[in-house]
Design a protein around this motif. Structure first.
Motif, PDB file in Angstrom:
ATOM      1  N   PRO A   1      45.173 -52.618 -20.848  1.00 57.63           N
ATOM      2  CA  PRO A   1      46.048 -52.129 -19.785  1.00 57.63           C
ATOM      3  C   PRO A   1      47.515 -52.079 -20.204  1.00 57.63           C
ATOM      4  O   PRO A   1      48.242 -51.145 -19.826  1.00 57.63           O
ATOM      5  CB  PRO A   1      45.820 -53.130 -18.649  1.00 57.63           C
ATOM      6  CG  PRO A   1      44.437 -53.653 -18.884  1.00 57.63           C
ATOM      7  CD  PRO A   1      44.280 -53.700 -20.373  1.00 57.63           C
ATOM      8  N   GLU A   2      47.960 -53.064 -20.980  1.00 57.85           N
ATOM      9  CA  GLU A   2      49.362 -53.072 -21.410  1.00 57.85           C
ATOM     10  C   GLU A   2      49.676 -51.859 -22.277  1.00 57.85           C
ATOM     11  O   GLU A   2      50.767 -51.290 -22.193  1.00 57.85           O
ATOM     12  CB  GLU A   2      49.666 -54.365 -22.173  1.00 57.85           C
ATOM     13  CG  GLU A   2      49.473 -55.642 -21.382  1.00 57.85           C
ATOM     14  CD  GLU A   2      48.016 -56.080 -21.285  1.00 57.85           C
ATOM     15  OE1 GLU A   2      47.730 -57.011 -20.510  1.00 57.85           O
ATOM     16  OE2 GLU A   2      47.155 -55.472 -21.971  1.00 57.85           O
ATOM     17  N   TRP A   3      48.707 -51.468 -23.097  1.00 54.71           N
ATOM     18  CA  TRP A   3      48.912 -50.304 -23.962  1.00 54.71           C
ATOM     19  C   TRP A   3      48.955 -49.026 -23.127  1.00 54.71           C
ATOM     20  O   TRP A   3      49.807 -48.158 -23.360  1.00 54.71           O
ATOM     21  CB  TRP A   3      47.787 -50.227 -24.998  1.00 54.71           C
ATOM     22  CG  TRP A   3      47.944 -49.104 -25.973  1.00 54.71           C
ATOM     23  CD1 TRP A   3      48.664 -49.108 -27.126  1.00 54.71           C
ATOM     24  CD2 TRP A   3      47.372 -47.791 -25.851  1.00 54.71           C
ATOM     25  NE1 TRP A   3      48.580 -47.881 -27.744  1.00 54.71           N
ATOM     26  CE2 TRP A   3      47.797 -47.055 -26.995  1.00 54.71           C
ATOM     27  CE3 TRP A   3      46.544 -47.166 -24.923  1.00 54.71           C
ATOM     28  CZ2 TRP A   3      47.423 -45.725 -27.208  1.00 54.71           C
ATOM     29  CZ3 TRP A   3      46.176 -45.847 -25.123  1.00 54.71           C
ATOM     30  CH2 TRP A   3      46.609 -45.137 -26.255  1.00 54.71           C
ATOM     31  N   VAL A   4      48.067 -48.900 -22.141  1.00 49.97           N
ATOM     32  CA  VAL A   4      48.033 -47.695 -21.318  1.00 49.97           C
ATOM     33  C   VAL A   4      49.322 -47.556 -20.525  1.00 49.97           C
ATOM     34  O   VAL A   4      49.910 -46.465 -20.458  1.00 49.97           O
ATOM     35  CB  VAL A   4      46.810 -47.710 -20.372  1.00 49.97           C
ATOM     36  CG1 VAL A   4      46.827 -46.488 -19.459  1.00 49.97           C
ATOM     37  CG2 VAL A   4      45.509 -47.742 -21.184  1.00 49.97           C
ATOM     38  N   THR A   5      49.789 -48.639 -19.918  1.00 49.30           N
ATOM     39  CA  THR A   5      51.027 -48.547 -19.144  1.00 49.30           C
ATOM     40  C   THR A   5      52.214 -48.231 -20.048  1.00 49.30           C
ATOM     41  O   THR A   5      53.126 -47.501 -19.639  1.00 49.30           O
ATOM     42  CB  THR A   5      51.304 -49.839 -18.359  1.00 49.30           C
ATOM     43  OG1 THR A   5      51.325 -50.962 -19.260  1.00 49.30           O
ATOM     44  CG2 THR A   5      50.245 -50.072 -17.295  1.00 49.30           C
ATOM     45  N   GLU A   6      52.198 -48.725 -21.264  1.00 47.20           N
ATOM     46  CA  GLU A   6      53.282 -48.411 -22.200  1.00 47.20           C
ATOM     47  C   GLU A   6      53.289 -46.923 -22.540  1.00 47.20           C
ATOM     48  O   GLU A   6      54.355 -46.306 -22.673  1.00 47.20           O
ATOM     49  CB  GLU A   6      53.146 -49.245 -23.463  1.00 47.20           C
ATOM     50  CG  GLU A   6      54.229 -48.992 -24.512  1.00 47.20           C
ATOM     51  CD  GLU A   6      55.638 -49.285 -24.013  1.00 47.20           C
ATOM     52  OE1 GLU A   6      56.597 -48.737 -24.592  1.00 47.20           O
ATOM     53  OE2 GLU A   6      55.793 -50.050 -23.031  1.00 47.20           O
ATOM     54  N   GLN A   7      52.099 -46.318 -22.670  1.00 47.36           N
ATOM     55  CA  GLN A   7      52.042 -44.875 -22.932  1.00 47.36           C
ATOM     56  C   GLN A   7      52.638 -44.099 -21.761  1.00 47.36           C
ATOM     57  O   GLN A   7      53.315 -43.078 -21.957  1.00 47.36           O
ATOM     58  CB  GLN A   7      50.601 -44.426 -23.186  1.00 47.36           C
ATOM     59  CG  GLN A   7      49.891 -45.155 -24.308  1.00 47.36           C
ATOM     60  CD  GLN A   7      50.761 -45.320 -25.545  1.00 47.36           C
ATOM     61  OE1 GLN A   7      51.274 -44.339 -26.097  1.00 47.36           O
ATOM     62  NE2 GLN A   7      50.916 -46.549 -25.982  1.00 47.36           N
TER      63      GLN A   7
ATOM     64  N   MET B   1      56.417 -44.447 -21.990  1.00 48.99           N
ATOM     65  CA  MET B   1      56.930 -43.634 -23.086  1.00 48.99           C
ATOM     66  C   MET B   1      56.942 -42.146 -22.730  1.00 48.99           C
ATOM     67  O   MET B   1      57.768 -41.382 -23.230  1.00 48.99           O
ATOM     68  CB  MET B   1      56.100 -43.876 -24.350  1.00 48.99           C
ATOM     69  CG  MET B   1      56.307 -45.249 -24.965  1.00 48.99           C
ATOM     70  SD  MET B   1      55.209 -45.549 -26.381  1.00 48.99           S
ATOM     71  CE  MET B   1      55.765 -44.258 -27.508  1.00 48.99           C
ATOM     72  N   ALA B   2      56.025 -41.733 -21.860  1.00 47.46           N
ATOM     73  CA  ALA B   2      55.965 -40.335 -21.418  1.00 47.46           C
ATOM     74  C   ALA B   2      56.962 -40.048 -20.296  1.00 47.46           C
ATOM     75  O   ALA B   2      57.074 -38.899 -19.849  1.00 47.46           O
ATOM     76  CB  ALA B   2      54.550 -39.995 -20.955  1.00 47.46           C
ATOM     77  N   GLY B   3      57.646 -41.092 -19.828  1.00 44.21           N
ATOM     78  CA  GLY B   3      58.649 -40.900 -18.787  1.00 44.21           C
ATOM     79  C   GLY B   3      58.166 -41.159 -17.379  1.00 44.21           C
ATOM     80  O   GLY B   3      58.821 -40.762 -16.413  1.00 44.21           O
ATOM     81  N   LEU B   4      57.025 -41.839 -17.236  1.00 42.75           N
ATOM     82  CA  LEU B   4      56.475 -42.145 -15.919  1.00 42.75           C
ATOM     83  C   LEU B   4      56.808 -43.575 -15.514  1.00 42.75           C
ATOM     84  O   LEU B   4      56.884 -44.466 -16.368  1.00 42.75           O
ATOM     85  CB  LEU B   4      54.955 -41.954 -15.927  1.00 42.75           C
ATOM     86  CG  LEU B   4      54.440 -40.558 -16.284  1.00 42.75           C
ATOM     87  CD1 LEU B   4      52.916 -40.565 -16.345  1.00 42.75           C
ATOM     88  CD2 LEU B   4      54.934 -39.515 -15.293  1.00 42.75           C
ATOM     89  N   ASP B   5      56.999 -43.783 -14.225  1.00 48.83           N
ATOM     90  CA  ASP B   5      57.241 -45.118 -13.681  1.00 48.83           C
ATOM     91  C   ASP B   5      55.940 -45.670 -13.110  1.00 48.83           C
ATOM     92  O   ASP B   5      55.230 -44.973 -12.378  1.00 48.83           O
ATOM     93  CB  ASP B   5      58.289 -45.067 -12.561  1.00 48.83           C
ATOM     94  CG  ASP B   5      59.661 -44.672 -13.071  1.00 48.83           C
ATOM     95  OD1 ASP B   5      59.933 -44.871 -14.274  1.00 48.83           O
ATOM     96  OD2 ASP B   5      60.468 -44.154 -12.259  1.00 48.83           O
ATOM     97  N   ILE B   6      55.639 -46.926 -13.431  1.00 51.79           N
ATOM     98  CA  ILE B   6      54.408 -47.549 -12.947  1.00 51.79           C
ATOM     99  C   ILE B   6      54.612 -48.013 -11.512  1.00 51.79           C
ATOM    100  O   ILE B   6      55.509 -48.800 -11.218  1.00 51.79           O
ATOM    101  CB  ILE B   6      54.001 -48.736 -13.839  1.00 51.79           C
ATOM    102  CG1 ILE B   6      53.881 -48.307 -15.305  1.00 51.79           C
ATOM    103  CG2 ILE B   6      52.681 -49.339 -13.333  1.00 51.79           C
ATOM    104  CD1 ILE B   6      52.896 -47.209 -15.553  1.00 51.79           C
ATOM    105  N   ARG B   7      53.761 -47.516 -10.614  1.00 53.65           N
ATOM    106  CA  ARG B   7      53.822 -47.899  -9.209  1.00 53.65           C
ATOM    107  C   ARG B   7      52.769 -48.966  -8.881  1.00 53.65           C
ATOM    108  O   ARG B   7      52.995 -49.834  -8.048  1.00 53.65           O
ATOM    109  CB  ARG B   7      53.595 -46.649  -8.346  1.00 53.65           C
ATOM    110  CG  ARG B   7      53.569 -46.885  -6.845  1.00 53.65           C
ATOM    111  CD  ARG B   7      54.935 -47.192  -6.287  1.00 53.65           C
ATOM    112  NE  ARG B   7      55.886 -46.121  -6.525  1.00 53.65           N
ATOM    113  CZ  ARG B   7      56.010 -45.039  -5.758  1.00 53.65           C
ATOM    114  NH1 ARG B   7      55.210 -44.848  -4.721  1.00 53.65           N
ATOM    115  NH2 ARG B   7      56.933 -44.136  -6.028  1.00 53.65           N
TER     116      ARG B   7
END
Length: 254
Positions: free
Chosen positions: A222-228, A231-237
């Motif tokens: 999960p940490e890797w997916v959220t980092e991607q 990096m793509a410019g998305l904010d995690i909600r």
């Protein structure tokens, strides 16, 4: 090695709706509640587009239509599952706004959408680990970020397979009824890949018949997916595990 697409065409597609519980409308209603709970809904009176990557027979596609999205593109590699989606869309009265596309989800957003035009991209039902490589996952998330309009949502659900199961814990019952039993077991090949073996027993007049197959899945932390996503410019909600053990990720384009 059999790919996920080949495995579904050869073994699982025929039984996929059964695997989901047998009643696709009920599953679609539950998915609509999940998406609504994440804050996803089309603004009333506005034409909004969404894309469902790895739609299968369409529980998320139908859910997006229920939530008011006027155009939903459903992309899947299984023609049989897309045919199911078409039938369900007709019965639910949403066929006009649903657009099934038979093809690879990799690169689909670039092929099918314009940058900054999409209100929601969903990739659910453990589809991300079906991709061939981490690079594919990175590119899909990057493509989603480019396709989304400001305020648009990227939502993914997937299983975290990074923790290795040992011994009997590797055997996972999927579903069983009077006429069918599906069990899978996992072989951990390396730090990036697990081989999933599906054992499907179906009852015939002369007894039980076994059909088996296997395919690789990615082990995505999960940490890797959220980092991607970041990096793509998305904010995690939102990023949590649901009661079924699926990771639910919701990211927003600022």
């Amino acid at each position: 090695m059999t790919t996920a697409a080949e495995h579904y065409d050869g073994l699982l597609a025929e039984h996929y709706t059964w695997m989901l519980g047998g009643d696709l409308e009920t599953v679609a209603a539950a998915q609509a509640e999940l998406l609504r709970g994440l804050g996803l809904a089309a603004p009333p009176g506005e034409n909004t587009t969404a894309v469902d990557l790895g739609s299968g027979p369409g529980p998320q596609t139908l859910a997006l239509a229920r939530l008011g999205f006027t155009s939903v593109t459903a992309v899947d590699t299984s023609a049989a599952l897309l045919d199911e989606l078409r039938e369900h869309a007709k019965r639910s009265g949403t066929a006009e706004g649903i657009h099934p596309v038979h093809g690879d989800i990799r690169g689909a957003l670039t092929r099918l959408t314009s940058p900054g035009s999409v209100a929601a991209v969903v990739c659910m039902g453990d589809t991300l680990p079906h991709l061939s490589s981490r690079t594919d996952v990175q590119e899909l998330i990057t493509d989603a970020a480019k396709a989304l309009r400001p305020g648009g949502s990227f939502i993914a659900t997937y299983r975290d397979l990074t923790h290795e199961l040992i011994g009997p814990d590797r055997f996972i019952p999927v579903r069983s009824t009077a006429d069918r039993i599906l069990t899978c077991f996992l072989d951990y090949l390396d730090e990036d890949t697990v081989q999933v073996h599906d054992l499907l027993h179906t009852r015939r007049d002369d007894g039980w018949q076994l059909k088996a197959g296997s395919y690789p899945k990615l082990r995505l932390a999960p940490e890797w997916v959220t980092e991607q996503c970041r990096m793509a410019g998305l904010d995690i909600r939102h990023d949590e595990v649901d009661p079924r053990g699926l990771r639910v990720l919701h990211a927003i384009k600022p």
